[in-house]
Write an enzyme that holds these catalytic residues in place. Structure first.
Site, PDB file in Angstrom:
ATOM      1  CB  ILE A   1      -0.959  -0.006   1.203  1.00 38.26           C
ATOM      2  CG1 ILE A   1      -1.922  -1.193   1.116  1.00 38.26           C
ATOM      3  CG2 ILE A   1      -1.743   1.303   1.284  1.00 38.26           C
ATOM      4  CD1 ILE A   1      -2.829  -1.352   2.328  1.00 38.26           C
TER       5      ILE A   1
ATOM      6  CB  THR B   1       6.821  -7.328   4.850  1.00 42.55           C
ATOM      7  OG1 THR B   1       6.453  -6.040   5.347  1.00 42.55           O
ATOM      8  CG2 THR B   1       6.808  -8.327   5.991  1.00 42.55           C
ATOM      9  N   GLY B   2       8.705  -5.195   2.997  1.00 36.78           N
ATOM     10  CA  GLY B   2       8.756  -4.347   1.814  1.00 36.78           C
ATOM     11  C   GLY B   2       9.820  -4.844   0.854  1.00 36.78           C
TER      12      GLY B   2
ATOM     13  CG  ASP C   1      12.324  -1.588  13.032  1.00 31.40           C
ATOM     14  OD1 ASP C   1      11.251  -1.289  13.591  1.00 31.40           O
ATOM     15  OD2 ASP C   1      12.670  -2.763  12.805  1.00 31.40           O
ATOM     16  CB  ILE C   2       8.125   2.234  13.169  1.00 33.59           C
ATOM     17  CG1 ILE C   2       7.564   0.815  13.200  1.00 33.59           C
ATOM     18  CG2 ILE C   2       7.970   2.868  11.790  1.00 33.59           C
ATOM     19  CD1 ILE C   2       6.064   0.736  12.970  1.00 33.59           C
TER      20      ILE C   2
ATOM     21  CB  SER D   1      -7.235  -3.530  10.205  1.00 34.72           C
ATOM     22  OG  SER D   1      -7.746  -4.754   9.728  1.00 34.72           O
TER      23      SER D   1
ATOM     24  CE1 TYR E   1      -2.451  -6.132  11.118  1.00 30.76           C
ATOM     25  CE2 TYR E   1      -4.778  -6.684  10.996  1.00 30.76           C
ATOM     26  CZ  TYR E   1      -3.699  -5.965  10.536  1.00 30.76           C
ATOM     27  OH  TYR E   1      -3.851  -5.057   9.507  1.00 30.76           O
TER      28      TYR E   1
ATOM     29  CE  LYS F   1      -2.767  -2.231  11.462  1.00 35.04           C
ATOM     30  NZ  LYS F   1      -1.971  -1.081  10.945  1.00 35.04           N
TER      31      LYS F   1
ATOM     32  CB  VAL G   1      -8.838 -15.629   0.061  1.00 34.89           C
ATOM     33  CG1 VAL G   1      -9.592 -14.413  -0.461  1.00 34.89           C
ATOM     34  CG2 VAL G   1      -9.428 -16.913  -0.490  1.00 34.89           C
TER      35      VAL G   1
END
Length: 354
Positions: A25, A49-50, A70-71, A134, A157, A161, A201
């Protein structure tokens, strides 16, 4: 969306920080901001993951900056926020299974990392802090999350969020920060990370169809999902940046297309579009093997997003799949292989550290 002359002027005068900007994103948002003429677009990403591939199309743009960081490191957050007008926070650990297996890491990234970014943005006096929440904060038995109130989050997770939303609200009230949260449903499209929380999915079915394997629908057809194409998500972020409506800030919005699609229909769409590249895919059967009965999936209403932000998504699931089918066909197999390798490497490092 096409910015007005006034909006274009405000974009060209501003500097933006996109955390997680080498991810799915974030890279799309960074690219759109550069195309809109932003004075500066800085990306902060640790490449867990980027991927450099995601920013390669614009990495040499004269107004683009990449910062490796890194955050979870407050110093990196403070450095990244210097001279920034708008933060668009999309760095996160986006896997529900990973959050269940390793909730501490998920919390460190998604909750502590988010707090680090809020603190750094406040210290840098940024004009607005926009962040990804999310739809997972809603539970399956919430069929109408119209009021925007979460149920009982069903994974670490989802908890992380929801904590983001609480922290943003507190910083808005205590420090006068402008924050806007965007609750995404299942995001899909080009550069899709196959191991992410978003629309997992879709890459699963795509890979099965490419291999001429039958997608298996193991939940009843009433269990429908909200999917959202990446261009709709980018539109929501641009609107969050550009809004001058005082009532629109310090809010959280549901961001989806407001349609419900069964997994059976999703598989049929994918089979139809992928068969353009391999005609034999048209003959792959979709298997229905209902072994689970779910409550109806929560339906994310977007009246508030439309009224206050002016959000008007252009792409339905079918439209978005049609635009991105070529990418899934050409690039997803490579993305899956690389994502699995990266995950194995992280697990090996974690095992050695333990």
């Amino acid at each position: 969306m096409q910015p007005t002359t006034d909006q274009t002027g405000r974009i060209t005068a501003a500097s933006f920080l996109v955390t997680g900007g080498a991810g799915f994103i974030g890279s799309h948002i960074a690219e759109r901001l550069l195309a809109a003429g932003a004075r500066k677009v800085r990306v902060l990403d640790n490449m867990t993951t980027g991927h450099f591939r995601n920013i390669a199309p614009f990495v040499n743009h004269p107004r683009f900056e990449y910062v490796q960081g890194d955050i979870r490191d407050i110093t990196a957050c403070n450095t990244a926020c210097k001279g920034i007008d708008f933060v668009l926070h999309h760095a996160a650990s986006g896997s529900v299974p990973d959050s269940i297996n390793d909730p501490i890491t998920t919390n460190n990234i998604n909750a502590t990392g988010f707090l680090n970014m809020l603190v750094a943005a406040h210290a840098a006096q940024v004009k607005r802090f926009i962040y990804a929440s999310s739809a997972s904060i809603f539970t399956d038995n919430q069929t109408t999350p119209l009021a925007g109130l979460p149920g009982n989050p069903e994974s670490p997770y989802a908890v992380s969020k929801y904590v983001n939303e609480l922290y943003a609200d507190v910083f808005s009230r205590l420090h006068g920060m402008e924050t806007i949260g965007l609750r995404y449903s299942n995001v899909f499209g080009q550069r899709h990370n196959p191991l992410s929380e978003y629309a997992a999915v879709i890459p699963k079915f795509v890979m099965q169809l490419i291999k001429h394997e039958s997608p298996v629908i193991d939940v009843d057809d009433e269990y429908s999902h909200d999917f959202i194409y990446i261009d709709n998500v980018v539109q929501a972020n641009m609107l969050a940046v550009l809004t001058t409506n005082a009532k629109a800030v310090n809010q959280v919005y549901n961001i989806t297309f407001e349609e419900r699609t069964s997994l059976n229909q999703l598989a049929k769409y994918l089979r139809e579009f992928l068969s353009s590249f391999d005609q034999s895919i048209a003959g792959v059967k979709i298997m229905n093997a209902f072994t689970q009965k779910h409550n109806v999936h929560p339906y994310a209403y977007i009246q508030k997003s439309k009224k206050l932000l002016g959000y008007n998504p252009s792409y339905s699931l079918r439209d978005g799949l049609l635009k991105s089918a070529g990418w899934y066909w050409a690039y997803l197999p490579r993305f899956v292989e690389e994502a699995v390798t990266k995950k194995q490497q992280r697990q090996q490092v974690a095992a050695v550290s333990a």
